[in-house]
Design a protein around this motif. Structure first.
Motif, PDB file in Angstrom:
ATOM      1  N   GLY A 176     -29.625  10.041   6.701  1.00 48.57           N
ATOM      2  CA  GLY A 176     -30.194   9.780   5.382  1.00 48.57           C
ATOM      3  C   GLY A 176     -29.216   9.062   4.475  1.00 48.57           C
ATOM      4  O   GLY A 176     -29.590   8.154   3.731  1.00 48.57           O
ATOM      5  N   TYR A 177     -27.958   9.445   4.551  1.00 52.21           N
ATOM      6  CA  TYR A 177     -26.921   8.795   3.739  1.00 52.21           C
ATOM      7  C   TYR A 177     -26.758   7.333   4.134  1.00 52.21           C
ATOM      8  O   TYR A 177     -26.633   6.445   3.276  1.00 52.21           O
ATOM      9  N   TYR A 180     -29.503   5.354   2.700  1.00 48.70           N
ATOM     10  CA  TYR A 180     -29.280   5.117   1.272  1.00 48.70           C
ATOM     11  C   TYR A 180     -28.284   3.981   1.051  1.00 48.70           C
ATOM     12  O   TYR A 180     -28.487   3.131   0.169  1.00 48.70           O
ATOM     13  N   LEU A 373     -36.629   3.916  -0.169  1.00 48.86           N
ATOM     14  CA  LEU A 373     -35.796   5.110  -0.210  1.00 48.86           C
ATOM     15  C   LEU A 373     -36.641   6.376  -0.061  1.00 48.86           C
ATOM     16  O   LEU A 373     -36.292   7.271   0.718  1.00 48.86           O
ATOM     17  N   SER A 374     -37.752   6.464  -0.792  1.00 44.98           N
ATOM     18  CA  SER A 374     -38.601   7.659  -0.689  1.00 44.98           C
ATOM     19  C   SER A 374     -39.234   7.746   0.695  1.00 44.98           C
ATOM     20  O   SER A 374     -39.370   8.847   1.251  1.00 44.98           O
ATOM     21  N   TRP A 377     -36.368   8.947   3.134  1.00 45.79           N
ATOM     22  CA  TRP A 377     -36.047  10.365   3.016  1.00 45.79           C
ATOM     23  C   TRP A 377     -37.192  11.220   3.546  1.00 45.79           C
ATOM     24  O   TRP A 377     -36.962  12.272   4.178  1.00 45.79           O
ATOM     25  N   GLN A 380     -36.882  11.070   7.334  1.00 46.56           N
ATOM     26  CA  GLN A 380     -35.754  11.858   7.834  1.00 46.56           C
ATOM     27  C   GLN A 380     -36.057  13.352   7.745  1.00 46.56           C
ATOM     28  O   GLN A 380     -35.690  14.121   8.648  1.00 46.56           O
ATOM     29  N   PHE A 381     -36.719  13.781   6.671  1.00 47.68           N
ATOM     30  CA  PHE A 381     -37.092  15.190   6.528  1.00 47.68           C
ATOM     31  C   PHE A 381     -38.087  15.586   7.617  1.00 47.68           C
ATOM     32  O   PHE A 381     -37.977  16.659   8.223  1.00 47.68           O
TER      33      PHE A 381
END
Length: 584
Positions: A176-177, A180, A373-374, A377, A380-381
């Protein structure tokens, strides 16, 4: 002339001989610039090394402002439900209608002569027309852009409960990083005037030409090998589902032919619907295999291929008086007699988060890259929760008998076949996605730049694309038969360059000049020191992250080599054979 110490900072002060470089550039491209005026973005050569970071950044801010201005046009693409249920693409972002005489999709913007006859608006419209994907499409593309969850139980069996959960959690956070970092850098480098198309483009704009070449070669090779791996894996699955009655090489050829068809999809927005299907197929396969594992004994016939075969010298899967040992699990790191087995298992977990290498390609086709980005994430979640649960569930019921892929470790043939069918369909969609990105990298960096081939959204571009598909999949088929530590360095360079900008510096669109008060190592250190506390802390972490990833890559390579040596020593299988490697 370039100064070696200023590599990270665009090869020295761009004011040095700026006019001379502009004139030479323009003459090479067939136009003479007007004195005191800037060279228009579409009059530049592709990947022009004289374009400064400040110019990329200037136009990127204009593009982000325009996207924000039209944000209300995408109200239907906001909220959680809009991620789960994708909307149909509308052909791109809103086009500029003034000073335009031609449809953007009919203009060959790769041809130098054509580029000098189009207006600024027609040039930017061509970029706008290419951007059709929504954040929902990005969500499903990211969750498809991995080799699936079916190797994760093997990873847990190789590492145990505690280390497995800890490592998978760390990988999830770093994935996730990394996403970003790429997103933040992309927003500051991409624009309608200078569209950013690939991972290699990011490297070029921050480090220079050699990084672009390196990224493109590594990415193209990785994608091609992924396609080849999926072809041979699906060939094995099909041969097993057919109970080895179909020639193995024909099983592989079938999937290469399927790739000829699925590869004709060019737009990632259209791919989003296939990716949507692939995610649900994966979930169905996971539910079926979990049910089978809970109500059926392990596939003892495959014990030699299980994770337990590399633990305690294979004692955990060796029958005694014809009786196999009971299913066991380990809270800590199991005894593998060396770290090769554990590292090999860890690499299976890495596969779940290997998609960052194509994130720039996803953002390049999105109507609003800010929305990535949303979507990222959320993806990834989803991967972390669903895949973690599946991996732990299968490990809990099958323990050391877990194999890769996990559904083949179930004794019932019906469960194995159902898993093979669903996984094959999902995998071929993933392979088509890898091929889609891989061909675009090749097309944009070779055919467009060197041969002035038309963009892919034009009619001529579609014809060339259709011809490249069978060639690419044919090469992947041959490879199958014969057979990311970059985000932190990109983001850190971007933050240094952005922080180095001082009052009175920047790009002037009227004159085309970039003003800097210093250059070289001095500017590098000043930019590093000028970052805010948040970016400075993240940059220091990025440096550790970069070198840690290099170490992990080296360990993974060593483990893979050791496994391959062992596999070739114990196998006599050759290429282009009719007998399946799984048959006996």
């Amino acid at each position: 002339m370039a100064q070696p110490a200023s590599l990270v900072l665009d090869r020295g002060d761009p004011r040095l001989h700026e006019k001379e470089r502009d004139v030479l550039d323009a003459v090479d491209y067939g136009v003479t610039p007007t004195d005191g005026q800037a060279i228009k973005p579409h009059h530049r050569k592709p990947h022009d090394s004289t374009v400064t970071f400040e110019e990329y950044y200037y136009y990127a801010q204009l593009t982000r402002a325009e996207e924000d201005q039209h944000a209300d046009e995408h109200e239907g693409e906001k909220g959680i439900l809009s991620i789960i249920f994708p909307s149909k693409g509308d052909g791109g972002v809103k086009q500029v209608s003034n000073n335009v005489t031609r449809d953007a999709t009919t203009i060959n913007t790769s041809d130098p002569a054509t580029r000098f006859t189009i207006t600024d608006e027609e040039w930017t419209n061509a970029s706008r027309a290419f951007r059709t994907a929504t954040r929902s499409a990005a969500f499903y593309l990211i969750t498809t852009d991995i080799l699936g969850p079916f190797g994760l139980p093997y990873a847990f069996a190789s590492m145990g409960w505690g280390p497995g959960v800890a490592l998978f959690t760390v990988f999830a956070g770093l994935a996730g990083y990394s996403g970003y970092l790429l997103w933040d850098s992309f927003l500051g480098l991409d624009s309608y005037q200078f569209p950013l198309r690939s991972f290699g483009d990011m490297g070029f704009r921050l480090y220079g030409r050699w990084v672009r070449y390196m990224f493109n070669i590594l990415q193209s090779l990785q994608l091609l090998l992924n396609v080849g791996l999926i072809v041979i894996s699906n060939g094995e699955a099909l041969s097993q589902a057919a109970q080895f009655k179909l020639c193995f090489i024909i099983c592989c050829l079938i999937w290469a032919l399927v790739g000829f068809v699925t590869g004709q999809i060019r737009s990632l927005q259209k791919f989003g619907w296939l990716a949507n299907a692939a995610v649900w197929l994966n979930l169905i396969c996971m539910f079926i295999s979990m049910g089978g594992a809970a109500h059926s004994p392990p596939n003892y016939a495959a014990a030699s291929q299980s994770a337990g075969a590399s633990l305690d010298g294979g004692l955990l899967v060796t029958p005694v008086n014809g009786v196999y040992p009971a299913v066991t699990t380990s809270g800590g790191l199991p005894n593998s007699g060396g770290f090769t087995g554990s590292v090999s298992g860890a690499m299976q977990a890495v596969f779940s988060y290997g998609g960052a290498m194509v994130f720039p390609e996803f953002m390049a086709e999105m109507k609003r890259p800010k929305d990535f980005l949303s979507a990222m994430w959320g993806a990834q979640f989803f991967i972390y929760i669903c895949y973690m649960f599946y991996g732990l569930f299968m490990y809990g019921y099958q323990g050391q008998y877990v194999v890769n892929p996990s559904y083949l470790g179930i004794s019932k043939y019906s469960i194995q076949t159902a898993g093979n069918v669903f996984a094959m369909i999902s995998a071929v969609i993933a392979a088509a996605l890898y091929g889609n990105i891989g061909i675009k990298v090749i097309y944009n960096n070779i055919f467009v730049e060197m041969l002035h081939a038309p963009p892919l959204n034009t009619r001529a571009g579609k014809v060339v694309w259709a011809g490249m598909i069978p060639v690419y999949w044919g090469i992947a088929f041959v490879i199958a038969a014969v057979y990311l530590h970059f985000p932190p360095m990109l983001a850190t360079a971007y933050w240094i360059k952005r922080a180095a900008l001082q009052t009175g510096e920047g790009f002037d669109p009227n004159t085309g000049e970039t003003v800097r008060h210093d250059s070289g190592i001095k500017r590098l250190f000043r930019g590093f020191a000028a970052m805010d506390r948040k970016r400075l802390t993240m940059s220091m972490f990025n440096i550790l992250y970069f070198f840690g990833a290099l170490v992990l890559a080296a360990l993974g390579a060593y483990s893979a080599i050791e496994v391959l040596i062992s596999a070739f020593q114990s196998s006599t299988a050759t290429s282009f054979v009719c007998q399946s490697p799984l048959d006996g």
